[in-house]
Design an enzyme around this catalytic site. Structure first.
Site, mmCIF file in Angstrom:
data_model
loop_
_atom_site.group_PDB
_atom_site.id
_atom_site.type_symbol
_atom_site.label_atom_id
_atom_site.label_comp_id
_atom_site.label_asym_id
_atom_site.label_seq_id
_atom_site.Cartn_x
_atom_site.Cartn_y
_atom_site.Cartn_z
ATOM 1 N N LEU A 237 0.855 -1.182 0.000
ATOM 2 C CA LEU A 237 0.000 0.000 0.000
ATOM 3 C C LEU A 237 0.893 1.234 0.000
ATOM 4 C CD1 LEU A 237 -2.608 -0.934 2.800
ATOM 5 C CD2 LEU A 237 -3.044 -0.868 0.332
ATOM 6 N N ASP A 238 0.398 2.347 -0.546
ATOM 7 C CA ASP A 238 1.140 3.602 -0.490
ATOM 8 C C ASP A 238 1.425 3.979 0.964
ATOM 9 O OD1 ASP A 238 0.871 3.759 -3.234
ATOM 10 O OD2 ASP A 238 -0.782 5.203 -3.170
ATOM 11 N N ARG A 239 2.486 4.719 1.179
ATOM 12 C CA ARG A 239 2.867 5.158 2.527
ATOM 13 C C ARG A 239 1.695 5.784 3.275
ATOM 14 N NH1 ARG A 239 6.426 10.508 3.277
ATOM 15 N NH2 ARG A 239 4.380 11.335 2.710
#
Length: 218
Positions: free
Chosen positions: A63-65
């Site tokens: 997942l994105d940060r």
């Protein structure tokens, strides 16, 4: 408060949703990288925290940060192959919750816009009908708020920043998004309002259908 580009990940304890001999399912906090970035200052990430407890853990997806929510790790090479194939063939089903700027209408629909990296402005992505890779997102409005819309997003493909760029392309950026939102939509939120709330997979051993859910914290 705008989401800072300085990396100061949260120190929340590991939240384990499920653990057996083959798989580990965790709830990632917003602001923590899924995998290490480039440079020592970006070494802290969910993968290294998981491997500190489960040294055999293997990455399957990320997942994105700035996105929170459900991530599954494999605990055997067999499970990694099995799960990776489910994501590749899109039999793994994901559902996200997001809060968007403005009033999104109609109440449901599909965004079919090809995406490609915006090279001069990396890591930003952009819509490109000539060279972009196919990207499809289904959305459904959950409720309207004051100047915002809460939506359920179901990606049919898994492109980088897909949900973020697709919502921006509709004119309704995700609130708190440090890359694609502007003005108060970005600055008035202490995190990006995007959460991976539900994941459906088949267990690598039994092939049993499993559903994991972690309620959005916003």
């Amino acid at each position: 408060m705008a989401v800072s580009s300085d990396y100061t990940p949260p120190q929340d304890p590991l939240e384990i949703l499920h653990h057996d001999a083959q798989i580990l399912v965790v709830n990632k906090p917003a602001g923590l990288l899924s995998v290490p970035g480039r440079g020592e200052h970006l070494a802290d990430c969910l993968l290294t925290r998981v491997q500190a407890v489960f040294p055999e853990a293997l990455l399957v997806h990320r997942l994105d940060r700035d996105t929170s929510g459900i991530l599954v790790f494999a605990l055997t090479p067999h499970a990694q192959r099995h799960l990776s194939m489910q994501f590749e063939k899109r039999t793994a089903k994901k559902a996200y919750v997001a809060r968007l700027e403005g009033r999104l209408e109609p109440r449901s629909g599909e965004v079919d816009l090809p995406l490609i990296v915006d090279w001069p402005n990396r890591p930003r992505q952009m819509v490109c009908h000539e060279t972009g890779k196919p990207a499809v997102t289904e959305y459904r409005v959950m409720k309207y708020g004051e100047g915002e819309t809460r939506v359920r997003l179901t990606p049919k493909t898994g492109r980088t920043h897909q949900l973020r760029v697709h919502m921006m392309a509709l004119g309704h950026a995700i609130l708190g998004d440090p890359l694609y939102a502007t003005g108060v939509a970005r600055e008035d939120h202490d995190r990006m309002m995007l959460h991976s709330e539900e994941l459906r997979i088949k267990h690598p051993d039994s092939a049993e259908s499993m559903k994991f859910r972690a309620k959005a914290p916003f």
